[in-house]
Design a protein around this motif. Structure first.
Motif, mmCIF file in Angstrom:
data_model
loop_
_atom_site.group_PDB
_atom_site.id
_atom_site.type_symbol
_atom_site.label_atom_id
_atom_site.label_comp_id
_atom_site.label_asym_id
_atom_site.label_seq_id
_atom_site.Cartn_x
_atom_site.Cartn_y
_atom_site.Cartn_z
ATOM 1 N N PRO A 37 -7.902 56.850 -13.810
ATOM 2 C CA PRO A 37 -6.972 55.730 -13.999
ATOM 3 C C PRO A 37 -7.738 54.403 -14.030
ATOM 4 N N PRO A 38 -7.151 53.373 -14.600
ATOM 5 C CA PRO A 38 -7.779 52.047 -14.543
ATOM 6 C C PRO A 38 -8.006 51.636 -13.088
ATOM 7 N N ARG A 40 -10.425 52.731 -11.110
ATOM 8 C CA ARG A 40 -11.036 53.769 -10.283
ATOM 9 C C ARG A 40 -12.456 54.041 -10.786
ATOM 10 N N ALA A 132 -5.059 61.848 -5.997
ATOM 11 C CA ALA A 132 -4.753 60.447 -6.293
ATOM 12 C C ALA A 132 -4.660 59.626 -5.014
ATOM 13 N N LYS A 136 -7.240 56.638 -3.457
ATOM 14 C CA LYS A 136 -6.770 55.305 -3.067
ATOM 15 C C LYS A 136 -7.165 54.999 -1.621
ATOM 16 N N SER A 313 -0.260 55.341 -3.762
ATOM 17 C CA SER A 313 -1.285 54.983 -4.759
ATOM 18 C C SER A 313 -0.625 54.137 -5.842
ATOM 19 N N ASP A 315 -0.965 51.433 -7.618
ATOM 20 C CA ASP A 315 -1.523 50.943 -8.878
ATOM 21 C C ASP A 315 -1.966 52.077 -9.797
ATOM 22 N N ALA A 316 -2.080 53.287 -9.276
ATOM 23 C CA ALA A 316 -2.438 54.467 -10.079
ATOM 24 C C ALA A 316 -1.722 55.670 -9.473
ATOM 25 N N TYR A 318 -0.405 58.350 -10.568
ATOM 26 C CA TYR A 318 -0.551 59.704 -11.110
ATOM 27 C C TYR A 318 -1.934 59.845 -11.721
ATOM 28 N N LEU A 319 -2.338 61.082 -11.941
ATOM 29 C CA LEU A 319 -3.601 61.375 -12.602
ATOM 30 C C LEU A 319 -3.321 62.091 -13.915
ATOM 31 N N ASP A 320 -4.147 61.831 -14.897
ATOM 32 C CA ASP A 320 -4.046 62.522 -16.182
ATOM 33 C C ASP A 320 -4.724 63.881 -16.038
#
Length: 451
Positions: A37-38, A40, A132, A136, A313, A315-316, A318-320
């Protein structure tokens, strides 16, 4: 209802079709994060232990079959092939607490195809969420620069299970405590908490509230001092603590306003009262960005309590992440969809200090000075060793994060690391791509072998 039914419907329909077609050969699925994620620079592997617990108990019961049939609006007899399906496969995984990067498998499952397929959804949700949140939490620890960080997220997480996982993730990366009583008791963490504004409001004034609280708790106490006027609240807390001779281990908590300025004023008031050993704890919308800012300005803060933003978490959130078939019945497979290309074959990740990780095939020899990250943790559906513990995961995290370059660890604009791909994996990927795009190997009745 068992956890087996916590799955996407298409996992059920695919598994049923595989069984009816007799497709029960060994399949390997790889679970990985496509890209970070942005904001990280790294991820922290988490969720493996709960995943192994899930797989150890994975078995489709008659009740599960009835629920599958109800969801599909079909007769129970139609779903009978699924009855008794249990996980009897192998798992290779990165231990919890290890730093990982995009494209590196967190876990690989090799099992008869219907078993491996039906486990997909639950494994993804366990590892994706916990990785995730652990990532964080790790950033909060780094931002605090040695100051204790505690978890206050329970009331804002997405349900009680998520709250437990957040507390566990914090403990994994070095949080000093959690407000979550269940997690503290079950995981051996330090329970941490103070009081709410409602407690103070229930009494005629702050002094009455603080004295009552101190009477109920003979050990160190922490007073919430910003219900009305923060400076006056600190002064009142100092008077009560001094009168009761309750200094060491006690604290005051600031939960709102300009935490930097208020902490400086609170420190001055406490020191003037001779209470240099009373700590200042801050909370209120903090995550690594807020913590880093306070540390950078030199605020006299002893403990940082992070809640909503850390536990979700924010600002992010979830994870792709993906769980993709990479081999079936000895045949390497891959996906060619635009922006979602996968690499074929079972994998290994080799890590050498001071060098980029190498993404390789699972049976490649380990380079000199390197270590393989994925370990076999389950065979024939059973753990091959005792459950891991948070202390071991925390030690792995400390070792890994210390070895990262500063550019990957920094809070603002971190620079993620990219693993290199081994020549053998590169060659296999090209061979499988050629087979899929040209059909040459398929028409000849052959399949490419691992170079």
């Amino acid at each position: 209802m068992s956890d087996v039914t916590t799955t996407d419907l298409y996992e059920v329909t695919m598994a049923l079709s595989y069984l009816e077609e007799g497709m029960e050969g060994p399949a390997t699925f790889s679970l990985f994060v496509r890209k970070l994620p942005p904001g990280r620079g790294f991820l922290v592997s988490a969720g493996l232990e709960p995943a192994l617990d899930y797989l150890s108990g994975f078995r489709v019961t008659s009740g599960d079959v009835r629920r599958f049939a109800a969801a599909l609006h079909r007769d129970v007899e139609d779903l009978a092939p699924l009855l008794g399906l249990a996980f009897r496969g192998e798992v290779r995984a990165v231990p919890e607490g290890r730093v990982v990067h995009a494209g590196e498998p967190l876990l690989e499952v090799t099992a008869p195809l219907p078993q491996a397929q039906l486990a997909e959804t639950y494994l993804l949700l366990l590892l994706s969420h916990q990785t995730a949140v652990a990532s964080k939490a790790a950033r909060c620890v780094l931002a605090a620069a040695g100051h204790p960080v505690v978890d206050f997220s329970l009331r804002r997480t997405h349900g009680p299970h998520a709250g437990f996982q957040a507390a566990r993730a914090g403990g994994m990366v070095g949080f000093a405590g959690t407000s979550n009583v269940a997690a503290a008791v079950r995981l051996g963490l330090t329970a941490s908490g103070t009081m709410a504004h409602s407690y103070v409001e229930a009494f005629p004034d702050e002094e009455a509230a603080f004295r009552a609280f101190a009477r109920a708790h003979p050990g160190p106490v922490t007073f919430l001092v910003d219900t009305y006027d923060t400076e006056r609240g600190v002064a009142t807390a100092a008077r009560v603590l001094r009168d009761l001779r309750r200094g060491p281990g006690c604290g005051v908590r600031l939960d709102s306003g300009d935490l930097g300025a208020l902490s400086r004023r609170a420190r001055a008031i406490l020191d003037e009262a001779g209470l240099e050993d009373v700590r200042i704890i801050v909370s209120g919308g903090l995550d690594e960005y807020g913590v880093e800012s306070l540390v950078r300005e030199g605020a006299p803060i002893d403990v940082y309590a992070v809640g909503t933003k850390a536990g979700t978490s924010a600002d992010a959130p979830y994870l792709d992440s993906a769980y993709k078939l990479v081999e079936y019945d000895g045949r390497p497979v891959m996906k060619l969809s635009s922006a979602k290309v996968t690499a074929p074959g079972r994998k290994q990740v080799f890590r050498t200090p001071g060098e980029p990780d190498v993404l390789a095939l699972w049976d490649e020899p380990c380079p000199a000075g390197a270590e393989p990250l994925l370990r076999t943790v389950m065979r024939a559906g059973r753990r091959i060793g005792p459950p891991d513990d948070l202390a071991a995961a925390r030690a792995r995290f400390v070792a890994d994060v210390t070895s990262l370059p500063a550019s990957a660890r920094r809070v603002h604009a971190p620079e993620p690391l990219t693993p290199r791909v081994s020549p053998r994996l590169t060659a296999l990927t090209a061979a499988v791509r050629d087979r899929l795009t040209t059909g040459t190997a398929a028409r000849a009745g052959t399949s490419p072998r691992t170079p």
